[in-house]
Scaffold this motif. Structure first.
Motif, mmCIF file in Angstrom:
data_model
loop_
_atom_site.group_PDB
_atom_site.id
_atom_site.type_symbol
_atom_site.label_atom_id
_atom_site.label_comp_id
_atom_site.label_asym_id
_atom_site.label_seq_id
_atom_site.Cartn_x
_atom_site.Cartn_y
_atom_site.Cartn_z
ATOM 1 N N ARG A 7 0.829 -1.212 0.000
ATOM 2 C CA ARG A 7 0.000 0.000 0.000
ATOM 3 C C ARG A 7 0.857 1.254 0.000
ATOM 4 O O ARG A 7 1.854 1.334 0.711
ATOM 5 C CB ARG A 7 -0.896 0.036 1.236
ATOM 6 C CG ARG A 7 -1.925 -1.067 1.306
ATOM 7 C CD ARG A 7 -2.854 -0.872 2.493
ATOM 8 N NE ARG A 7 -3.696 -2.041 2.657
ATOM 9 C CZ ARG A 7 -3.509 -2.984 3.568
ATOM 10 N NH1 ARG A 7 -2.527 -2.878 4.432
ATOM 11 N NH2 ARG A 7 -4.319 -4.020 3.625
ATOM 12 N N CYS A 339 -4.984 6.672 0.692
ATOM 13 C CA CYS A 339 -3.716 6.944 0.022
ATOM 14 C C CYS A 339 -3.952 7.103 -1.481
ATOM 15 O O CYS A 339 -5.040 6.824 -1.987
ATOM 16 C CB CYS A 339 -2.712 5.832 0.300
ATOM 17 S SG CYS A 339 -3.329 4.174 -0.031
ATOM 18 N N TRP A 341 -3.424 5.705 -4.737
ATOM 19 C CA TRP A 341 -3.105 4.578 -5.603
ATOM 20 C C TRP A 341 -3.104 5.056 -7.061
ATOM 21 O O TRP A 341 -3.783 6.036 -7.390
ATOM 22 C CB TRP A 341 -4.180 3.502 -5.490
ATOM 23 C CG TRP A 341 -4.341 2.833 -4.174
ATOM 24 C CD1 TRP A 341 -5.092 3.258 -3.117
ATOM 25 C CD2 TRP A 341 -3.761 1.593 -3.771
ATOM 26 N NE1 TRP A 341 -5.016 2.366 -2.079
ATOM 27 C CE2 TRP A 341 -4.203 1.327 -2.454
ATOM 28 C CE3 TRP A 341 -2.902 0.677 -4.396
ATOM 29 C CZ2 TRP A 341 -3.827 0.180 -1.759
ATOM 30 C CZ3 TRP A 341 -2.527 -0.463 -3.710
ATOM 31 C CH2 TRP A 341 -2.989 -0.702 -2.404
ATOM 32 N N THR A 345 -5.708 0.881 -10.381
ATOM 33 C CA THR A 345 -5.436 -0.292 -9.543
ATOM 34 C C THR A 345 -6.739 -1.056 -9.315
ATOM 35 O O THR A 345 -7.749 -0.460 -8.924
ATOM 36 C CB THR A 345 -4.860 0.137 -8.183
ATOM 37 O OG1 THR A 345 -3.715 0.961 -8.395
ATOM 38 C CG2 THR A 345 -4.482 -1.073 -7.349
ATOM 39 N N VAL A 350 -7.239 -4.352 -3.950
ATOM 40 C CA VAL A 350 -7.051 -3.426 -2.831
ATOM 41 C C VAL A 350 -7.833 -3.871 -1.600
ATOM 42 O O VAL A 350 -7.392 -3.670 -0.471
ATOM 43 C CB VAL A 350 -7.448 -2.001 -3.251
ATOM 44 C CG1 VAL A 350 -7.402 -1.039 -2.068
ATOM 45 C CG2 VAL A 350 -6.517 -1.494 -4.356
ATOM 46 N N VAL A 370 -9.554 3.980 -6.702
ATOM 47 C CA VAL A 370 -9.032 2.809 -7.407
ATOM 48 C C VAL A 370 -10.144 2.304 -8.327
ATOM 49 O O VAL A 370 -11.285 2.756 -8.268
ATOM 50 C CB VAL A 370 -8.601 1.687 -6.432
ATOM 51 C CG1 VAL A 370 -7.478 2.165 -5.537
ATOM 52 C CG2 VAL A 370 -9.781 1.183 -5.597
#
Length: 407
Positions: A7, A339, A341, A345, A350, A370
Motif C-alpha cells: 500500500r 492513500c 493509488w 489499480t 485493494v 481505485v
C-alpha cells in the motif's frame, strides 16, 4: 507478500496534499465556528473549549496537547496518537499528521469539547434538522420507493438513489449543492450487473434464512442518504437477504454522519410525511421488532483505523457476511487506506483482505480512488475537470466478489 507492504503511504495533512491541508486549515475550523453559531446557548466553558480547538487546528498546533477525559475509547485514541508519533518521528501537529487520523481525531476532540458524553446533545443537530425538514428529502423517498417488475430493477434503482444521496453531505457544500440530479458520465464505475450475478448465484439458503449470513450496510450520512439506506434495506429484505445490519457511528462526527439517534429521528419524521413514507416507516419498525433489521453503533466506525484493522468481534461478523456495503467517501478512504493509488489499480486487489463480498457506493469528495478502467481514464478526467476527485460530482459502484484473505 501481505497487502500491507504494497500500500502507498496514507495522505498527510501537510502541503503534500492540497485538499487535506485545506481541510485542516480552513474547512474544519469553519465547521467548529458553525457549531458554536448553531448552538448559541452553549455555556461559556464549552464555547471556550470550541474556540481553543478551532484555533489549534487552524494554526497546526501539537495534537498531543489535547487530553481526553477517561472514556471507553481513551486507550484506543492514545494508541492511535502513539502510532502517529512513530510515523512522523516527532510529535504530530494538526498540519503534519496522517489525514485520516487527524480528521477523525479532530471530531473526537470536538465531541469532548461540547461534553457530548455528559449531555447527549448532538452539536450538529440543528443542521441535521434543517435537511430532515426539507421537501427534497421527502420527494426522494417518493421517487425511490415504487414497485418495479423485477427484483434486479428495484435493487439497481435503490443502489443508484443511495449512491447519489451520498452527495448530500452537510460537511461539504461543494458536494451537497449538486443534489441528486446526475448526467450519464457521472458514474465512473458501475458494477451492479456483477453484483446481481453474484446474488442470483447465491440464492437464500437455510443459513441465510436463519440470519447467520446477513447483509451489512456501513452507513455514512444521516438525512437523505440515511433515508435511502433504509429504502435499500427494505429492498434487500424483500428480495435478497433475511437480515440487514445497519452499521452506525457511536457518536456524532463529520457533521452529518448517522448515529442511532438520527435513525430513530428520521423514522419518526417519516410517520408524519404522507402515506408512502409512513407505510415505509411502519414496515421498517416491524423489521426491527422481528430482528430482521438491526441498528448497530460501534466505536470502530469513529476511529482512525482502516478496514483491514477491524476489532475481532466486528471482523468476524463482516468476514462471514453475505455482502458488505460500504457507503460514502470517508468509509472509502477507510477501505483503501486513504492513500493515492494509481487510479486504475483493481478494486478487488485493494480490498482482498476481507473474505466477504464488498460493494462500495461513493461520490468522490477526496483524492483516493481505485478501480478505473485504465490509466487514460484518470488522465482524461484530469484534463476535463481538474477537481473531479474532490468536487462531489462523480460516483462509483464497485463490487468485489468473495475471496480468501491474503497471507
Amino acid at each position: 507478500m501481505s497487502r500491507a507492504t504494497e500500500r502507498p503511504a496514507p495522505i498527510r495533512t501537510d502541503h503534500s496534499n492540497v485538499f487535506a491541508n485545506n481541510t485542516m486549515r480552513v474547512r474544519l475550523p469553519a465547521i467548529i465556528d458553525e457549531v458554536e453559531a448553531l448552538n448559541p446557548d452553549y455555556p461559556p466553558d464549552i464555547k471556550r473549549r470550541l474556540r481553543q480547538l478551532r484555533n489549534d487546528i487552524a494554526i497546526g498546533a501539537l495534537i498531543g496537547e489535547i487530553e481526553l477525559a477517561p472514556a471507553e475509547d481513551s486507550v484506543e485514541w492514545a494508541e492511535a496518537l502513539r502510532r502517529q508519533r512513530e510515523t512522523i518521528g516527532a510529535e504530530p501537529t494538526w498540519h503534519s499528521a496522517e489525514w485520516f487520523f487527524a480528521e477523525t481525531y479532530a471530531y473526537r476532540c470536538l465531541i469532548e469539547a461540547v461534553r457530548w458524553r455528559e449531555s447527549g446533545r448532538d452539536p450538529f443537530r440543528p443542521k441535521k434538522l434543517e435537511e430532515l425538514r426539507s421537501d427534497a428529502l421527502w420527494l426522494l423517498i417518493e421517487r425511490s420507493y415504487e414497485p418495479l417488475d423485477s427484483w434486479e430493477k428495484e435493487l439497481n434503482r435503490s443502489l443508484a438513489f443511495d449512491l447519489w444521496a451520498n452527495r448530500i453531505d452537510l460537511s461539504y457544500a461543494a458536494s451537497k449543492e449538486r443534489g441528486t440530479i446526475i448526467s450519464a458520465d457521472d458514474l465512473l464505475v458501475d458494477d451492479r450487473e456483477a453484483l446481481a450475478a453474484y446474488l442470483r448465484e447465491t440464492q437464500l439458503s437455510p443459513e441465510d434464512v436463519q440470519g447467520r449470513k446477513p447483509v451489512f450496510i456501513v452507513a455514512d450520512n444521516a438525512g437523505s442518504e440515511l433515508a435511502m439506506d433504509l429504502v435499500l434495506s427494505e429492498t434487500l429484505l424483500r428480495h435478497v437477504t433475511a437480515q440487514v445490519m445497519l452499521c452506525l457511528k457511536a457518536h456524532p462526527t463529520f457533521v452529518s454522519d448517522a448515529t442511532p439517534q438520527d435513525l430513530w429521528m428520521i423514522l419518526k419524521e417519516m410517520e408524519a410525511r404522507g402515506p408512502k413514507a409512513a407505510a415505509l416507516a411502519e414496515q421498517l419498525r416491524r423489521r426491527w421488532l422481528s430482528g430482521q433489521l438491526r441498528f448497530l453503533p460501534h466505536a470502530y466506525w469513529n476511529s482512525s483505523r482502516f478496514l483491514w484493522d477491524l476489532p475481532a468481534d466486528l471482523g468476524r461478523q463482516l468476514n462471514e457476511a453475505r455482502l458488505v456495503i460500504v457507503k460514502g467517501d470517508a468509509n472509502y478512504r477507510r477501505t483503501v487506506g486513504d492513500c493515492i493509488w494509481p487510479a486504475h489499480t483493481p478494486f478487488n486487489g485493494v480490498v482482498d483482505y476481507l473474505n466477504a463480498p464488498v460493494l462500495s457506493l461513493r461520490t468522490l469528495k477526496s483524492d483516493p480512488i481505485v478501480g478505473l478502467p485504465s490509466a487514460e481514464a484518470a488522465q482524461q478526467l484530469d484534463r476535463a475537470d481538474p477537481d473531479w476527485r474532490v468536487n462531489g460530482k462523480r460516483g462509483l459502484i464497485q463490487f468485489k466478489s468473495q475471496t480468501s484473505k491474503s497471507q
